[in-house]
Design a protein around this motif. Structure first.
Motif, PDB file in Angstrom:
ATOM      1  N   GLU A 153      71.419   4.965  47.139  1.00 40.22           N
ATOM      2  CA  GLU A 153      70.710   5.828  48.634  1.00 40.22           C
ATOM      3  C   GLU A 153      69.300   5.543  48.908  1.00 40.22           C
ATOM      4  N   TYR A 199      67.022   7.061  45.343  1.00 37.44           N
ATOM      5  CA  TYR A 199      66.777   6.655  46.896  1.00 37.44           C
ATOM      6  C   TYR A 199      65.532   5.455  46.452  1.00 37.44           C
ATOM      7  N   LEU A 200      65.108   5.112  45.581  1.00 29.28           N
ATOM      8  CA  LEU A 200      63.963   4.367  44.954  1.00 29.28           C
ATOM      9  C   LEU A 200      64.809   2.827  44.513  1.00 29.28           C
ATOM     10  N   THR A 202      60.175   7.946  49.509  1.00 24.12           N
ATOM     11  CA  THR A 202      60.942   8.677  49.697  1.00 24.12           C
ATOM     12  C   THR A 202      60.154   9.215  51.438  1.00 24.12           C
ATOM     13  N   SER A 203      60.807   9.956  52.022  1.00 19.66           N
ATOM     14  CA  SER A 203      60.047  10.896  53.324  1.00 19.66           C
ATOM     15  C   SER A 203      59.508  12.452  52.696  1.00 19.66           C
ATOM     16  N   GLN A 218      56.851   8.211  52.499  1.00 22.62           N
ATOM     17  CA  GLN A 218      57.680   7.164  54.148  1.00 22.62           C
ATOM     18  C   GLN A 218      57.545   7.103  54.985  1.00 22.62           C
ATOM     19  N   SER A 270      68.749   5.845  52.545  1.00 23.57           N
ATOM     20  CA  SER A 270      68.397   6.897  52.950  1.00 23.57           C
ATOM     21  C   SER A 270      67.788   7.885  52.420  1.00 23.57           C
ATOM     22  N   SER A 271      66.885   6.957  52.293  1.00 24.95           N
ATOM     23  CA  SER A 271      65.244   8.022  51.551  1.00 24.95           C
ATOM     24  C   SER A 271      64.340   9.295  52.509  1.00 24.95           C
ATOM     25  N   GLN A 288      66.654  11.020  53.517  1.00 21.94           N
ATOM     26  CA  GLN A 288      67.255  11.964  53.336  1.00 21.94           C
ATOM     27  C   GLN A 288      66.859  13.209  52.066  1.00 21.94           C
ATOM     28  N   HIS A 289      65.759  12.570  51.276  1.00 20.36           N
ATOM     29  CA  HIS A 289      65.470  13.226  49.866  1.00 20.36           C
ATOM     30  C   HIS A 289      64.693  14.416  49.959  1.00 20.36           C
ATOM     31  N   SER A 295      64.452  11.200  43.391  1.00 19.56           N
ATOM     32  CA  SER A 295      63.522  10.350  43.675  1.00 19.56           C
ATOM     33  C   SER A 295      64.224   8.951  43.763  1.00 19.56           C
ATOM     34  N   PHE A 310      56.114   9.224  48.034  1.00 13.50           N
ATOM     35  CA  PHE A 310      57.112  10.103  48.697  1.00 13.50           C
ATOM     36  C   PHE A 310      56.820  10.350  50.126  1.00 13.50           C
TER      37      PHE A 310
END
Length: 444
Positions: A136, A131-132, A192-193, A181, A139-140, A142-143, A128, A179
């Motif tokens: 990227e 993304y954090l 991230t999502s 979002q 593009s979080s 897409q995690h 992560s 994690f």
């Protein structure tokens, strides 16, 4: 850490994975009578999902250079050369620590159809970071999608489709909030999502902290710096904790609280400053409050800064910070310091597997933060009103909880393995949770 050291570490980890995987495969039938309903299969992931991520350990300047925390399979470097049990452990390395312990789990099976649970050795928290804190960040959402594609479409799709992920679990060594979002948030916020992806709704995620109403995740203890290799070192520490003279009433080790806005950390710091000027006569203590300033992360990898003061204190204050839970809660328990909580989300509603909710009154104190911040309730008054005999009983209960929140060293002695530690309890809880989930699915 020089790149060579990191490379050697990763190479060694690969060798260990090969040896233990081969060993587990060859011993399946020998353990069957002891492993009823406890079989676990480890999914074989390409290194891009775990070990390759460690080679980027110095590439996140906004986070930290975590290369120094990789040795000893994520336990970090020893606090000093002669140390046997104490390491400069970073809690975000729990994914490595857990992976290494999984490799010596006695009920591994090479046959996924025979397994009661499937472990996915994905270093989700480390992954992560790109993304954090990395390039990227936009593009979080897409995690985790690459991992899902591999599990479902590339590597033996029947393993996933058998229960559509309900029997899968993984470790993500960050709070679940990181994690969570919402998908396609605009504007992008921190996180991230991963846990918002419908693809992973059925998977159990073991996190350092769970949300108020978790579905996918279950919180497990933050790793501390104490990882004994055998029963003798563990019992030696317990004896030291039991003998330690508690000359200080209460201690707060942490940062924050310097804002003018009302908050629990500010109230604690102001009260600590006030009571230190009071006489301790009649209380049975030499000092009423001690503050260990851990601002800017200076205590994170230096347990000596806070463990000695904790050993000398009866109560350790555990106010929430950026998130409700704290690693300090588990440091304090290992020091025999009775935790004082200010909201249930700090521990009571988090770590039910390891610290049973019905036991909290026996080993901890809860003071509502609203009463302290807005109603003028003094922590000092609450704690000094507790009879000393009750304090002693509470400390004994804290000592009973100690094995449940520590992660013993991998390869530890048989004697120490007889005591369930945080890893053992996490595995038991995961197996029971997955069993319950599968029963629910079958009943639908």
């Amino acid at each position: 850490m020089p790149p060579l050291i990191t490379t050697n570490f990763i190479t060694l980890f690969l060798i260990v994975i090969f040896i233990f995987t081969f060993s587990a495969t060859s011993q399946d039938s020998d353990l069957e009578t002891d492993c009823t309903n406890k079989w676990i299969h480890i999914r074989h992931l390409p290194p891009q999902f775990n070990l390759d991520l460690l080679s980027n350990c110095s590439e996140y300047p906004l986070f930290d250079n975590f290369c120094p925390y990789l040795p000893n399979h994520g336990l970090g470097q020893k606090t000093h050369n002669k140390s046997h049990s104490w390491y400069r452990t970073d809690p975000f390395m729990l994914e490595l620590v857990f992976h290494r312990r999984m490799l010596e789990y006695p009920c591994l099976t090479s046959d996924p159809s025979h397994a009661n649970a499937i472990y996915v050795p994905y270093y989700g928290g480390i992954d992560s970071l790109r993304y954090l804190f990395g390039p990227e960040v936009n593009s979080s959402f897409q995690h985790g999608l690459e991992l899902y594609d591999f599990l479902v479409h590339v590597d033996s799709p029947n393993i996933w489709s058998r229960n559509y992920g309900h029997d899968h679990f993984l470790v993500m060594a960050r709070p679940a909030w990181d994690f969570s979002q919402p998908l396609y948030n605009d504007p992008i916020v921190f996180g991230t999502s991963f846990l918002e992806l419908p693809e992973f709704y059925n998977v159990t995620a073991l996190t350092l902290e769970g949300r108020a109403y978790p579905w996918q995740e279950q919180a497990i203890p933050y790793p501390t710096s104490f990882h004994p290799p055998n029963l003798a070192f563990f019992e030696s520490w317990v004896n030291r904790v039991r003998r330690s003279r508690r000359n200080t009433l209460m201690l707060f080790a942490g940062g924050g609280g310097i804002s003018a806005n009302p908050n629990i950390r500010r109230s604690i710091r102001l009260e600590c400053e006030n009571v230190t000027s009071m006489s301790a006569n009649g209380t049975g203590y030499q000092k009423l409050c001690e503050f260990v300033d851990c601002s800017n992360g200076i205590c994170e990898h230096d347990p000596i800064r806070f463990m000695k003061p904790m050993l000398q204190s009866s109560f350790c204050l555990q106010p929430p910070g950026d998130t409700p839970s704290r690693r300090s809660t588990f440091d304090g328990i290992l020091a025999g310091c009775i935790p004082v909580f200010f909201e249930d989300l700090s521990a009571k509603k988090q770590y039910g597997w390891h610290l049973p909710e019905e036991k909290y009154e026996e080993f901890s104190v809860t003071i509502p933060k609203e009463d302290v911040v807005f109603k003028g309730l003094k922590v000092f008054d609450v704690l000094t009103s507790i009879p000393r005999a009750q304090v002693r009983r509470m400390r004994e209960k804290v000592l009973e909880m100690m094995p449940r929140v520590m992660y013993r060293k991998h390869g530890s002695s048989l004697g120490l393995r007889s005591k369930k530690d945080a890893f053992d309890i996490a595995i038991e809880g995961t197996l029971e949770r997955i069993k319950s989930r599968l029963q629910e699915v079958a009943a639908q």
